[in-house]
Design an enzyme around this catalytic site. Structure first.
Site, PDB file in Angstrom:
ATOM      1  CB  SER A  75       0.408  -5.764  -7.683  1.00 46.03           C
ATOM      2  OG  SER A  75       0.950  -4.780  -8.527  1.00 46.03           O
ATOM      3  N   GLY A 128       0.820  -1.220   0.000  1.00 45.86           N
ATOM      4  CA  GLY A 128       0.000   0.000   0.000  1.00 45.86           C
ATOM      5  C   GLY A 128       0.843   1.256   0.000  1.00 45.86           C
ATOM      6  CE1 TYR A 129       5.427   0.851   0.958  1.00 43.49           C
ATOM      7  CE2 TYR A 129       7.031   1.492  -0.701  1.00 43.49           C
ATOM      8  CZ  TYR A 129       6.745   0.927   0.526  1.00 43.49           C
ATOM      9  OH  TYR A 129       7.762   0.450   1.297  1.00 43.49           O
ATOM     10  CD  GLU A 143       9.647  -2.693  -5.909  1.00 41.90           C
ATOM     11  OE1 GLU A 143       9.890  -1.582  -5.408  1.00 41.90           O
ATOM     12  OE2 GLU A 143       8.529  -3.010  -6.314  1.00 41.90           O
ATOM     13  CD  GLU A 153      10.202   9.391 -17.001  1.00 44.94           C
ATOM     14  OE1 GLU A 153       9.647   8.519 -16.288  1.00 44.94           O
ATOM     15  OE2 GLU A 153      10.215   9.342 -18.239  1.00 44.94           O
TER      16      GLU A 153
END
Lengths: 392, 406
Positions: free
Chosen positions: A166, A132-133, A249, A374
């Site tokens: 996700s 939950g970001y 990650e 970016e």
């Protein structure tokens, strides 16, 4: 310079391969190639059983420290596992967010009680997690999260909205970055809460993507509850914890993914040879360029692996995400060029895609999620090149 | 699994760097450019004789250091960093590689010791008009002559250091042959009758290229190096491409460093230009390319020393294509980051830009190497409809572990 796997590593590879073959030729014979991006709706229950089988065989938490219930396998072994997993076309994972993002975070920064409470069910493949970001107003600028949590007695009450989450529709738990003290500066006053998903205060709404399928969800928190001690790190210290999670990650799973990229490129080569697209020298050049790019990607990975187990990943690893996501997106474009007019014809109405169409469409997400290109360049500029901070 | 260099290999690299920096770095290249002879003989003596670089890859039994392409990659990276004007690529990366790949044991014993001592320099005379790297483009002939001799006739161009080398290795074909057939390489003393040579005026003034005219040069038939034909020459060229790729990495890294350093100190709009994303993102892309080029060159160096011949050749083609593009891109972008000062003769950026441009065509263009890769993948040949055995990435399927990792 020693770029061969050792005999011990090869023995480990054989062990992984034999186990996967046995399972995927036996009890789970219908699961090869099922699940994963664009196919998350496939065989959901069967893949949940697969997660438990992985856990029972001890494949989940391979790289976790033994104290956390893992096998303490070095990065190289983890990569071997991922390579064999991809090569066997084993089903898309449902438990990867818990295993690769949350578990290392808790192992590093959680309390002993949290480690005992949360790691074993992840290792057994029983509990699925989501992250939950992102929020509608906080994407690349993650510090802009507005979801808030308030401690009422011994219970956090969470209110707000997350997006691009996700597996939220499958997950049992969510790690939520939220604001726990009002009026604080942006990176302060955030906390990292562990929130059960199956409760009245949470509504999950899948998002239909440009692929026609739904991997991402919106998650609405309306006074959702979690106990006071389900906070990782100190209250108000959530930014540091969230960043630690992001650093995981870039770990082992991305290093092994070239195996599935290679399968996609093989399919493109196969198509080009069959439809004669390879008679076009420009197509040949682009396929060769993709192949060269994939080899270099592999050697980049070997170089990171060959850095050894000396703690942090080397500086050159900072370029990994930008490299593979850009390469993969270009591969999808190449696939469509190779197929020519046929590229346009989908597998079936209403909107079933062929595998190469999935590569083409899904790869547009690669340069956005997990830190857009970016943002990756900003990170490289700051951390690898030491360039001064920009105007903000 | 270890991708790094050993302490000894690092020390060798540091020694090379100390000598190059001691000579003034790029300033040494500028001095040589101005002198016009194309060589920094003092620097070469230091590197070749004092440090022993001339014999770096020559086996100990032939008087060399007995090291290999992993060490050579580190050396070339350093030479590329300062654009050193020394005949290392020509003598070691190309000529020595050719003698090792094509020469018999006796020929190696006869030629290599003098090269190892740094007394003799050598150049590979391979390309001709237009610089087409396809073996079919070789028109120079080797005609049998009475008395066990051969007459070499033709015109070679783009011969690296060919104006000054003591020994020329001339690629020539038997009369009446075509394509890759009938090719061999001949050892020719530069002073032999009928050899005329001159340095070509080049845009990149830091690397000397020569034209060598062979007007029925008479050499003993035994001066033909082995009987390996084009495959032996191709193997040597693959080694040379690895050397060049590593040099390109060194140059590309220097271009990135120049750009980063300048972006930190050059102020516009009241702040360093390196704080603007337009500049940051350009340099971040260069970083990824430089590091990837380095992976490619290091891997190719390792493969040259330790992998199968096919793996090594393939890795050389990949490194050649990738590093050629990466260096040019980095050199071009560093001019852009520097703005006006990057367009001046005074600034070093143009030296790297021109070296990068010239290196792209020296041993085949990136497009040429990509076509080579395409051929290895079975592309562009008639599809017989049979799928089995069709080449592929070798990574995605199949029982074996991935090539290069096996």
């Amino acid at each position: 310079m020693q770029l061969r796997f050792s005999a011990e590593d090869e023995a480990f590879r054989a062990e992984v391969r034999a186990w996967l073959e046995r399972q995927l030729d036996g009890e789970f014979r219908d699961l090869r190639g099922r699940g994963g991006p664009g196919r998350e709706h496939e065989a959901v229950d069967e893949r949940r059983a697969w997660e438990r089988a992985l856990g029972a065989a001890g494949w989940i938490g391979l790289g976790w420290p033994a104290a956390a219930g893992g096998r303490g396998a070095p990065l190289l072994r983890q990569v071997i596992f991922h390579e064999e997993y991809a090569r066997a076309r084993a089903p898309g994972r449902q438990g990867h967010i818990g295993e690769y993002l949350l578990a290392p975070t808790i192992a590093a920064l959680g309390t002993p009680a949290q480690q005992q409470r949360f790691l074993p069910p992840i290792a057994r493949g029983e509990q699925l997690w989501c992250q939950g970001y992102s929020e509608p107003g906080a994407g690349s600028d993650l510090a802009g999260v507005a979801t808030r949590a308030e401690l009422v007695g011994h219970t956090w009450r969470v209110t707000g909205q997350k997006i691009w989450t996700s597996h939220a529709h499958l997950a049992d738990w969510c790690f939520v970055l939220c604001r726990t003290s009002a009026g604080a500066r942006r990176h302060e006053g955030l906390s990292y809460l562990l929130v059960p998903m199956r409760q009245d205060g949470i509504t999950v709404r899948p998002i239909r993507q440009l692929t026609g399928t739904s991997e991402f969800c919106e998650v609405f928190f309306d006074g959702a509850r979690t106990p006071a001690d389900h906070v990782v790190g100190a209250v108000g210290d959530g930014w540091k914890v969230a960043m630690a999670t992001l650093s995981f990650e870039r770990g082992a799973s991305t290093l092994g993914q070239q195996i599935s990229f290679a399968a996609e490129l093989d399919a493109i080569i196969h198509a080009a040879r069959h439809n004669g697209a390879d008679r076009d020298p420009q197509i040949r050049q682009r396929i060769a360029d993709a192949w060269i790019g994939l080899r270099v990607m592999r050697w980049n990975a070997l170089r990171v692996l060959g850095h050894g187990e000396r703690g942090e990943l080397p500086r050159e690893a900072l370029g990994g995400k930008l490299y593979w996501s850009t390469w993969h997106r270009r591969l999808g474009e190449l696939a469509m060029e190779v197929l020519g007019g046929e590229a346009e014809i989908i597998a079936a109405a209403p909107y079933a895609l062929t595998p190469l169409q999935e590569t083409f469409l899904f790869s547009r997400a690669d340069t956005i999620y997990a830190g857009s290109s970016e943002i990756q360049k900003n990170i490289i500029a700051a951390r690898a090149l030491g360039l001064p901070r920009g105007p903000t | 699994m270890r991708f790094g260099f050993t302490e000894e290999q690092d020390e060798l690299r540091r020694s090379v760097r100390r000598i190059l920096d001691g000579a003034g770095g790029v300033a040494a290249a500028r001095r040589t450019m101005a002198a016009g002879d194309g060589h920094d003989t003092v620097l070469w003596r230091q590197l070749a004789r004092e440090l022993g670089l001339a014999g770096l890859v020559i086996p100990e039994r032939h008087g060399g250091a007995g090291l290999g392409w992993v060490e050579l990659v580190g050396v070339m990276e350093e030479l590329g960093r300062t654009l050193a004007c020394v005949p290392f690529l020509s003598t070691v990366g190309l000529a020595t590689a050719t003698i090792l790949a094509a020469g018999t044991e006796e020929q190696q014993q006869a030629i290599l010791p003098a090269l190892a001592r740094g007394e003799v320099t050598a150049a590979l005379a391979w390309l001709e008009i237009g610089g087409d790297p396809d073996p079919a483009a070789v028109t120079t002939t080797a005609r049998p002559a009475p008395g066990g001799h051969v007459l070499l006739a033709g015109k070679k161009r783009f011969v690296v250091d060919g104006h000054s080398a003591d020994l020329l290795l001339v690629v020539a074909r038997a009369p009446g042959t075509s394509g890759a057939d009938g090719l061999a390489v001949y050892e020719v003393p530069a002073g032999a009758d009928g050899v005329r040579r001159h340095r070509l005026p080049t845009m990149d003034a830091t690397r000397a290229l020569a034209e060598v005219v062979l007007a029925d040069v008479r050499v003993p038939a035994a001066s033909r190096l082995g009987d390996g034909g084009w495959p032996a020459i191709a193997r040597a060229l693959a080694r040379g491409r690895v050397a060049l790729a590593a040099e390109q990495v060194g140059g590309a890294q220097r271009c990135l460093d120049l750009g980063v350093d300048y972006a930190k100190v050059r102020h516009q709009f009241g702040r360093p230009i390196g704080s603007f994303q337009a500049i940051q993102h350009t340099l971040a892309e260069l970083f990824v390319q430089v590091e990837s080029a380095r992976s490619a060159a290091y891997y190719a160096g390792w493969a040259a020393a330790h992998a199968t011949a096919d793996e090594a050749d393939e890795a050389a083609a990949v490194a050649a294509a990738y590093c050629g593009d990466a260096y040019f891109h980095c050199a071009a972008e560093t001019i852009q980051v520097h703005g006006g000062i990057g367009f001046t003769w005074e600034h070093d950026a143009h030296l790297y830009f021109k070296r990068a441009r010239a290196s792209r065509t020296l041993l085949g263009t990136p497009a040429f190497h990509r076509e080579d890769v395409a051929r290895r993948l079975g592309l562009g040949v008639a599809d017989d409809g049979a799928d089995d055995g069709a080449p592929s990435t070798g990574l995605g399927t199949g029982p074996a572990t991935a090539p290069g990792v096996a």
